[in-house]
Design a protein around this motif. Structure first.
Motif, PDB file in Angstrom:
ATOM      1  N   MET A   9      36.802  57.060 -37.100  1.00 37.71           N
ATOM      2  CA  MET A   9      36.481  57.330 -35.750  1.00 37.71           C
ATOM      3  C   MET A   9      37.102  56.329 -34.567  1.00 37.71           C
ATOM      4  O   MET A   9      37.609  56.989 -33.328  1.00 37.71           O
ATOM      5  CB  MET A   9      35.144  57.350 -35.682  1.00 37.71           C
ATOM      6  N   ALA A  10      37.193  55.243 -34.648  1.00 30.99           N
ATOM      7  CA  ALA A  10      38.208  54.328 -33.945  1.00 30.99           C
ATOM      8  C   ALA A  10      39.607  54.731 -33.686  1.00 30.99           C
ATOM      9  O   ALA A  10      39.877  54.841 -32.632  1.00 30.99           O
ATOM     10  CB  ALA A  10      37.880  52.676 -34.329  1.00 30.99           C
ATOM     11  N   ALA A  11      40.189  55.299 -34.579  1.00 31.03           N
ATOM     12  CA  ALA A  11      41.455  55.633 -34.546  1.00 31.03           C
ATOM     13  C   ALA A  11      41.647  56.900 -33.785  1.00 31.03           C
ATOM     14  O   ALA A  11      42.443  57.183 -32.796  1.00 31.03           O
ATOM     15  CB  ALA A  11      41.979  55.871 -35.928  1.00 31.03           C
ATOM     16  N   GLY A  12      40.506  57.849 -33.969  1.00 31.98           N
ATOM     17  CA  GLY A  12      40.492  59.076 -33.270  1.00 31.98           C
ATOM     18  C   GLY A  12      40.463  58.683 -31.668  1.00 31.98           C
ATOM     19  O   GLY A  12      40.829  59.218 -30.813  1.00 31.98           O
ATOM     20  N   CYS A  13      39.280  57.883 -31.474  1.00 37.23           N
ATOM     21  CA  CYS A  13      39.093  57.528 -29.852  1.00 37.23           C
ATOM     22  C   CYS A  13      40.342  56.754 -29.574  1.00 37.23           C
ATOM     23  O   CYS A  13      40.661  57.188 -28.234  1.00 37.23           O
ATOM     24  CB  CYS A  13      37.885  56.394 -29.902  1.00 37.23           C
ATOM     25  N   ALA A  14      41.046  55.966 -30.213  1.00 40.17           N
ATOM     26  CA  ALA A  14      42.097  55.209 -29.445  1.00 40.17           C
ATOM     27  C   ALA A  14      43.261  56.140 -29.391  1.00 40.17           C
ATOM     28  O   ALA A  14      43.928  56.022 -28.281  1.00 40.17           O
ATOM     29  CB  ALA A  14      42.585  54.080 -30.678  1.00 40.17           C
ATOM     30  N   GLY A  15      43.507  57.292 -30.322  1.00 36.86           N
ATOM     31  CA  GLY A  15      44.479  58.193 -30.067  1.00 36.86           C
ATOM     32  C   GLY A  15      43.960  59.114 -28.906  1.00 36.86           C
ATOM     33  O   GLY A  15      45.079  59.348 -28.099  1.00 36.86           O
ATOM     34  N   LEU A  16      42.680  59.155 -28.491  1.00 36.69           N
ATOM     35  CA  LEU A  16      42.291  59.738 -27.277  1.00 36.69           C
ATOM     36  C   LEU A  16      42.913  59.201 -26.027  1.00 36.69           C
ATOM     37  O   LEU A  16      42.657  59.585 -24.937  1.00 36.69           O
ATOM     38  CB  LEU A  16      41.103  60.329 -27.474  1.00 36.69           C
ATOM     39  N   LEU A  75      22.250  63.020 -27.796  1.00 39.66           N
ATOM     40  CA  LEU A  75      21.884  63.504 -26.677  1.00 39.66           C
ATOM     41  C   LEU A  75      22.226  62.495 -25.580  1.00 39.66           C
ATOM     42  O   LEU A  75      22.818  62.616 -24.463  1.00 39.66           O
ATOM     43  CB  LEU A  75      20.417  63.899 -26.565  1.00 39.66           C
ATOM     44  N   LEU A  76      21.660  61.191 -25.933  1.00 35.97           N
ATOM     45  CA  LEU A  76      21.771  60.163 -24.887  1.00 35.97           C
ATOM     46  C   LEU A  76      23.459  59.870 -24.729  1.00 35.97           C
ATOM     47  O   LEU A  76      23.933  59.573 -23.742  1.00 35.97           O
ATOM     48  CB  LEU A  76      21.003  58.853 -25.393  1.00 35.97           C
ATOM     49  N   GLY A  77      24.015  59.613 -25.938  1.00 36.69           N
ATOM     50  CA  GLY A  77      25.342  59.461 -25.932  1.00 36.69           C
ATOM     51  C   GLY A  77      26.325  60.492 -24.901  1.00 36.69           C
ATOM     52  O   GLY A  77      27.087  60.079 -24.183  1.00 36.69           O
ATOM     53  N   ILE A  78      25.966  61.841 -25.134  1.00 38.31           N
ATOM     54  CA  ILE A  78      26.737  62.856 -24.382  1.00 38.31           C
ATOM     55  C   ILE A  78      26.383  62.753 -22.769  1.00 38.31           C
ATOM     56  O   ILE A  78      27.461  62.752 -22.168  1.00 38.31           O
ATOM     57  CB  ILE A  78      26.278  64.225 -25.159  1.00 38.31           C
ATOM     58  N   ALA A  79      25.180  62.496 -22.768  1.00 33.31           N
ATOM     59  CA  ALA A  79      24.536  62.331 -21.235  1.00 33.31           C
ATOM     60  C   ALA A  79      25.206  60.982 -20.500  1.00 33.31           C
ATOM     61  O   ALA A  79      25.774  61.242 -19.530  1.00 33.31           O
ATOM     62  CB  ALA A  79      23.238  62.306 -21.071  1.00 33.31           C
ATOM     63  N   LEU A  80      25.296  59.893 -21.291  1.00 31.45           N
ATOM     64  CA  LEU A  80      25.886  58.688 -20.681  1.00 31.45           C
ATOM     65  C   LEU A  80      27.321  58.757 -20.641  1.00 31.45           C
ATOM     66  O   LEU A  80      28.039  58.399 -19.447  1.00 31.45           O
ATOM     67  CB  LEU A  80      25.493  57.386 -21.510  1.00 31.45           C
ATOM     68  N   ALA A  98      35.117  55.750 -21.370  1.00 34.04           N
ATOM     69  CA  ALA A  98      34.086  56.213 -22.208  1.00 34.04           C
ATOM     70  C   ALA A  98      34.651  55.820 -23.758  1.00 34.04           C
ATOM     71  O   ALA A  98      33.905  55.589 -24.728  1.00 34.04           O
ATOM     72  CB  ALA A  98      33.645  57.689 -22.292  1.00 34.04           C
ATOM     73  N   LEU A  99      35.916  56.126 -23.618  1.00 32.58           N
ATOM     74  CA  LEU A  99      36.408  56.000 -25.311  1.00 32.58           C
ATOM     75  C   LEU A  99      36.559  54.442 -25.522  1.00 32.58           C
ATOM     76  O   LEU A  99      36.475  54.257 -26.523  1.00 32.58           O
ATOM     77  CB  LEU A  99      37.866  56.676 -25.061  1.00 32.58           C
ATOM     78  N   ALA A 100      36.973  53.808 -24.529  1.00 22.62           N
ATOM     79  CA  ALA A 100      37.066  52.283 -24.592  1.00 22.62           C
ATOM     80  C   ALA A 100      35.501  51.669 -25.253  1.00 22.62           C
ATOM     81  O   ALA A 100      35.685  50.915 -25.949  1.00 22.62           O
ATOM     82  CB  ALA A 100      37.703  51.672 -23.418  1.00 22.62           C
ATOM     83  N   ILE A 101      34.663  52.296 -24.713  1.00 21.47           N
ATOM     84  CA  ILE A 101      33.220  51.708 -24.873  1.00 21.47           C
ATOM     85  C   ILE A 101      32.993  52.128 -26.249  1.00 21.47           C
ATOM     86  O   ILE A 101      32.328  51.391 -27.047  1.00 21.47           O
ATOM     87  CB  ILE A 101      32.272  52.159 -23.899  1.00 21.47           C
ATOM     88  N   SER A 102      33.247  53.328 -26.510  1.00 21.20           N
ATOM     89  CA  SER A 102      32.965  53.902 -28.270  1.00 21.20           C
ATOM     90  C   SER A 102      33.844  53.006 -29.176  1.00 21.20           C
ATOM     91  O   SER A 102      33.229  52.612 -30.060  1.00 21.20           O
ATOM     92  CB  SER A 102      33.520  55.211 -28.006  1.00 21.20           C
ATOM     93  N   ILE A 103      35.206  52.654 -28.631  1.00 17.60           N
ATOM     94  CA  ILE A 103      35.883  51.732 -29.412  1.00 17.60           C
ATOM     95  C   ILE A 103      35.288  50.638 -29.778  1.00 17.60           C
ATOM     96  O   ILE A 103      35.144  50.016 -30.988  1.00 17.60           O
ATOM     97  CB  ILE A 103      37.285  51.788 -29.008  1.00 17.60           C
ATOM     98  N   GLY A 104      34.619  49.908 -28.819  1.00 25.70           N
ATOM     99  CA  GLY A 104      33.880  48.620 -28.848  1.00 25.70           C
ATOM    100  C   GLY A 104      32.730  48.859 -29.638  1.00 25.70           C
ATOM    101  O   GLY A 104      32.391  47.970 -30.521  1.00 25.70           O
ATOM    102  N   LEU A 105      31.977  50.030 -29.593  1.00 28.96           N
ATOM    103  CA  LEU A 105      30.823  49.850 -30.430  1.00 28.96           C
ATOM    104  C   LEU A 105      31.010  50.264 -31.634  1.00 28.96           C
ATOM    105  O   LEU A 105      30.397  49.760 -32.461  1.00 28.96           O
ATOM    106  CB  LEU A 105      29.950  51.346 -29.626  1.00 28.96           C
ATOM    107  N   LEU A 106      32.042  50.843 -31.756  1.00 31.15           N
ATOM    108  CA  LEU A 106      32.596  51.102 -33.256  1.00 31.15           C
ATOM    109  C   LEU A 106      33.144  49.677 -34.040  1.00 31.15           C
ATOM    110  O   LEU A 106      32.665  49.512 -35.147  1.00 31.15           O
ATOM    111  CB  LEU A 106      33.567  52.120 -33.459  1.00 31.15           C
ATOM    112  N   ALA A 107      33.693  48.782 -33.340  1.00 34.28           N
ATOM    113  CA  ALA A 107      34.265  47.699 -33.705  1.00 34.28           C
ATOM    114  C   ALA A 107      32.707  46.838 -33.874  1.00 34.28           C
ATOM    115  O   ALA A 107      32.755  45.911 -34.956  1.00 34.28           O
ATOM    116  CB  ALA A 107      35.087  46.922 -32.747  1.00 34.28           C
ATOM    117  N   VAL A 108      31.839  46.821 -33.165  1.00 31.70           N
ATOM    118  CA  VAL A 108      30.800  45.950 -33.371  1.00 31.70           C
ATOM    119  C   VAL A 108      30.141  46.265 -34.781  1.00 31.70           C
ATOM    120  O   VAL A 108      29.487  45.917 -35.422  1.00 31.70           O
ATOM    121  CB  VAL A 108      29.724  45.984 -32.300  1.00 31.70           C
ATOM    122  N   SER A 109      29.897  47.756 -34.780  1.00 33.11           N
ATOM    123  CA  SER A 109      29.277  48.330 -36.109  1.00 33.11           C
ATOM    124  C   SER A 109      30.154  48.060 -37.305  1.00 33.11           C
ATOM    125  O   SER A 109      29.211  47.764 -38.220  1.00 33.11           O
ATOM    126  CB  SER A 109      29.364  50.026 -36.058  1.00 33.11           C
TER     127      SER A 109
END
Length: 125
Positions: A9-16, A75-80, A98-109
């Motif tokens: 998932m992080a790789a997909g976000c990074a590619g985007l 729902l909250l993720g899509i809205a935010l 939004a993708l940078a935040i997602s990558i950060g959350l995936l890294a923390v996870s």
């Protein structure tokens, strides 16, 4: 499997992060496939972990709570993230944020998953 899913998932976000108006559909498809595959690798073991930690007599409640929280989180993720993307004058700037935040959350996870796996912690005790 959980770490592999998070990494995909992080790789997909990074590619985007490099997506723009000139990005071709096959390039977007490859990144979306990584996101989908990562989610497919992530959800079943997490569901299994939750369901195995619940008492058999409470499995219906656990399943219902899992579904409710999963839907509410989506729902909250899509809205935010949608409001972040739409809130910029240039759509791709918001998308990249939004993708940078997602990558950060995936890294923390991933870090949390490693720490829990190393400590041998299980939700049931």
């Amino acid at each position: 499997t959980i770490l592999t899913g998070l990494a995909a998932m992080a790789a997909g976000c990074a590619g985007l992060l490099f997506a723009g108006p000139a990005t071709s559909y096959p390039e977007l498809l490859a990144q979306q496939t990584l996101l989908g595959a990562g989610l497919g690798l992530l959800v079943p073991p997490l569901t299994s972990l939750l369901m195995s930690s619940a008492e058999r007599s409470r499995s219906g409640v656990a399943s219902g709570a899992l579904t409710t929280f999963r839907q509410a989180g989506s729902l909250l993720g899509i809205a935010l993230f949608g409001s972040l993307a739409a809130g910029h004058a240039r759509f791709y700037d918001g998308l990249h944020g939004a993708l940078a935040i997602s990558i950060g959350l995936l890294a923390v996870s991933a870090v949390l998953a490693c720490l829990l796996a190393r400590s041998g912690s299980r939700p049931d005790g």
